[in-house]
Enzyme design. Sequence first.
Site, PDB file in Angstrom:
ATOM      1  CG  ASP A 108      42.033  48.819  47.518  1.00  0.00           C
ATOM      2  OD1 ASP A 108      40.953  49.700  47.985  1.00  0.00           O
ATOM      3  OD2 ASP A 108      43.050  48.575  47.978  1.00  0.00           O
ATOM      4  CG  ASP A 322      37.893  51.046  51.668  1.00  0.00           C
ATOM      5  OD1 ASP A 322      38.405  50.915  50.552  1.00  0.00           O
ATOM      6  OD2 ASP A 322      38.511  50.291  52.645  1.00  0.00           O
TER       7      ASP A 322
END
Length: 440
Positions: A108, A322
């Site tokens: 992440d 992201d």
Amino acid sequence: MATIFTSFSLFSLFIIQLIIVLSSASGFTVDLIHRDSPQSPFYNPSATKTDRLTNAVRRSFTRASHFKKRSSALAPNSIQSEIIPTSGEYLMNISIGTPRFEVLAIADTGSDLTWTQCKPCEDCYKQNAPIFDPEQSSTYRALQCQTLACEAVGSSSCRQDDNICEYTMRYGDQSQSTGELAVETFTFGSSTGRALSVPKTVLGCGHSNSGTFNETASGIIGLGGGPLSIVTQLREAINGKFSYCLVGLESNSTSKISFGEDAVVSGEGVVSTPIVKKEVDTFYYLTLESITVGNKSLAYKTKHPSDTDPAYSGEEGNIIIDSGTTLTFLPADLYEAMENELVKVINKETTPDPQQSLSLCYGSDSNVVDLPALTFNFKGAEVVLPPSSSFIQNGDLICLAMVPNNEFAIFGNLSQVNLLIGYDLENNVLSFRPTDCGKQ
């Protein structure tokens, strides 16, 4: 046997890690597993492409809804995160401890602290794989409260009976992980076949974890820009560089993430844009100036906080990149202008999405090769997205994989497919190079 580690400093860790990592010569590369690929334990062979897409879209909306537009209001260096753990799209295998204990966790770029569930589990979510037992590792060291790492956590407390630093990481959907902060040996399995061990890496050992976590993943691998992320802890050793190359959803190949000199993005077609530093250093902010559809340039316009009148374009750091969000989210005005222009250029009848999630869809008679490319004009870098990176097959429909959202702008992972994307954190530069990621 677990013991307490008292004389800790981030700088001394970097020196130790520098020696270890440089022994791998040019860096190292690890596989990234998309959660919907056959290599993933999340994979459900009975699910259709439409099922997988619908679930990915839902995860995108869930994740995006918890990015706060005013995220800079959070305390600096806090690891409180607005990222939803179950929305992670790519998984990464690492091993922790001595002897090695394998952990499959969500990779992440929107989180910092790497953590996993640990015994004793006072209140843990169901996990299919065995749970890490720090008592069985000879290299596990719990950190005391008077350490730089404990201070860097931000959301921490001190266990009074033994002076151990305890962290709490809360997520936007009320999920949380609480446990003790420690250092442990991390081992990365390189795609070259060589395993690379890095001692004394900060780890969250979660003894109380609850919420919407999936039973297949053991935690989160933090690749954000904060002080406790893996890339920051290894910053000196990897020269502040990491890169990844994401394959398409239908590819049989595996995505890759590289660290160190192996992560340098160079060659023909490379374009670069500044990474904008903001008060909350977890997220990687870029500056999107405009989007080009055909010959039409559509400016990203934002209202100046001190202005009540006209909008202006050029706000620095107006979009984040992201890895954990499938769709790309754009301000409503920019999205509407882009969609209107696409409708003109495509010049075919649109079809409503039965799920009412995606705004611009066409029937099965629309051939993807007839769809136009989109150019995202970041500051100093024109990134051309072919139709395969901006439109997706949604059952019998072909839909634009972008949606309006005034809360937060996100350059999602579908838009990043078949781009080698390099992060140079020493110079705060992000680079793109078009490539076939399946052949990397």
